[in-house]
Design a protein around this motif. Structure first.
Motif, short mmCIF file in Angstrom:
data_model
loop_
_atom_site.label_atom_id
_atom_site.label_comp_id
_atom_site.label_asym_id
_atom_site.label_seq_id
_atom_site.Cartn_x
_atom_site.Cartn_y
_atom_site.Cartn_z
N LYS A 103 3.18 -0.42 -6.23
CA LYS A 103 3.10 -1.55 -5.33
C LYS A 103 4.23 -2.48 -5.74
O LYS A 103 4.45 -2.71 -6.94
CB LYS A 103 1.76 -2.28 -5.48
CG LYS A 103 0.56 -1.45 -5.04
CD LYS A 103 -0.71 -2.26 -5.24
CE LYS A 103 -1.93 -1.44 -4.87
NZ LYS A 103 -3.18 -2.18 -5.10
N LYS A 144 0.84 -1.20 0.00
CA LYS A 144 0.00 0.00 0.00
C LYS A 144 0.87 1.25 0.00
O LYS A 144 1.13 1.84 1.06
CB LYS A 144 -0.93 0.01 1.21
CG LYS A 144 -2.01 -1.07 1.18
CD LYS A 144 -2.94 -0.93 2.37
CE LYS A 144 -4.05 -1.97 2.31
NZ LYS A 144 -4.97 -1.86 3.47
N ASN A 176 -6.85 -3.27 -6.65
CA ASN A 176 -7.67 -2.08 -6.51
C ASN A 176 -9.05 -2.30 -7.12
O ASN A 176 -9.31 -3.31 -7.77
CB ASN A 176 -7.01 -0.89 -7.22
CG ASN A 176 -5.66 -0.54 -6.61
OD1 ASN A 176 -5.45 -0.70 -5.42
ND2 ASN A 176 -4.74 -0.07 -7.43
N GLN A 177 -9.92 -1.31 -6.96
CA GLN A 177 -11.22 -1.31 -7.61
C GLN A 177 -11.12 -0.39 -8.82
O GLN A 177 -10.95 0.82 -8.68
CB GLN A 177 -12.31 -0.79 -6.66
CG GLN A 177 -13.70 -0.74 -7.26
CD GLN A 177 -14.25 -2.13 -7.54
OE1 GLN A 177 -14.23 -3.00 -6.68
NE2 GLN A 177 -14.74 -2.34 -8.74
N GLY A 179 -0.54 7.24 -5.08
CA GLY A 179 -0.93 6.40 -6.20
C GLY A 179 0.09 6.31 -7.31
O GLY A 179 0.08 5.35 -8.08
N SER A 189 -5.49 -2.09 -12.99
CA SER A 189 -5.51 -1.83 -11.54
C SER A 189 -6.52 -2.71 -10.82
O SER A 189 -6.38 -3.01 -9.64
CB SER A 189 -5.82 -0.36 -11.26
OG SER A 189 -7.18 -0.05 -11.52
N GLY A 190 -7.55 -3.17 -11.54
CA GLY A 190 -8.56 -4.04 -10.94
C GLY A 190 -8.51 -5.46 -11.44
O GLY A 190 -9.40 -6.25 -11.14
N ASN A 222 -1.18 0.17 -9.11
CA ASN A 222 -1.83 1.49 -9.09
C ASN A 222 -1.92 2.08 -10.49
O ASN A 222 -0.91 2.14 -11.20
CB ASN A 222 -1.05 2.44 -8.18
CG ASN A 222 -1.22 2.14 -6.71
OD1 ASN A 222 -2.26 1.63 -6.30
ND2 ASN A 222 -0.21 2.45 -5.92
#
Length: 202
Positions: free
Chosen positions: A52, A44, A105-106, A48, A199-200, A154
């Motif tokens: 990661k 985390k 991520n979402q 952004g 990202s998702g 990210n």
């Protein structure tokens, strides 16, 4: 019996090679300073546009750490942080971060379909190949080839790196040449769409 023993030894050797030469436990002991920007375990980041590091692939991570230490990949925020570290220490750091799970991520619904189309099928009209060809349909990367995991990364960081490849400011190795060629054919809108999609991706 000798053949059986030889086979077991070879199998163990190949397994060790597949998992890399780093020691995750040793790497964890040297990773405290990294957490300030990349978060505990590299999962985390505080911003952004920071990457990661978790689960990216030991081969890829080690190669990037070596390039940063040598000054071949200039990252102002990393200046001096790797000075004096041995190659084994860099390998251990890579193994540690790779051993941690990527937190996905979402993705935003906006531009998601365009991003998925680019990732999975590329853009034949402009000559952009499918990202999935090198980075795996599920975004898991390709460890032996040193292609990083993209699923969960990210979006802001992916955008930043694709633009760096496109303008030639990230050119550190043979894989960079591939990415520079790909990114040169991407529009800003396409970069943002595919970055959001990955990202998702899991």
């Amino acid at each position: 019996m000798k053949k059986l023993i030889a086979g077991v030894v070879l199998g163990v050797s190949l397994t060790a090679m597949a998992h890399g030469a780093g020691d995750p436990q040793a790497g964890e002991q040297n990773a405290a300073v990294c957490a300030g920007c990349h978060g505990q375990g590299g999962q985390k980041p505080i911003m952004g546009n920071y990457p990661k590091l978790s689960g990216l692939g030991e081969t890829y991570l080690h190669k990037q750490l070596v390039a940063i230490q040598a000054g071949d990949r200039a990252i102002p925020e990393m200046t001096g942080l790797l000075d004096g570290k041995s190659d084994q220490e860099l390998q251990d750091l890579a193994a540690y971060f790779d051993s941690n799970e990527m937190i996905v991520n979402q993705a935003s619904p906006e531009g998601l379909e365009q991003g998925e189309a680019l990732y999975r099928g590329g853009n034949m009209a402009s000559g952009v190949p499918a990202c999935a060809g090198c980075h795996n349909p599920r975004g898991q990367g390709n460890e032996p080839a040193g292609y990083p995991m993209l699923g969960g990364q990210n979006a802001d960081y992916v955008i930043k790196q694709l633009k760096a490849y496109r303008d030639g400011t990230r050119a550190t190795d043979s894989n960079s040449a591939i990415m520079m060629d790909v990114a040169a054919k991407l529009t800003d809108a396409e970069i943002e769409a595919v970055a959001n999609y990955v990202s998702g991706l899991n």
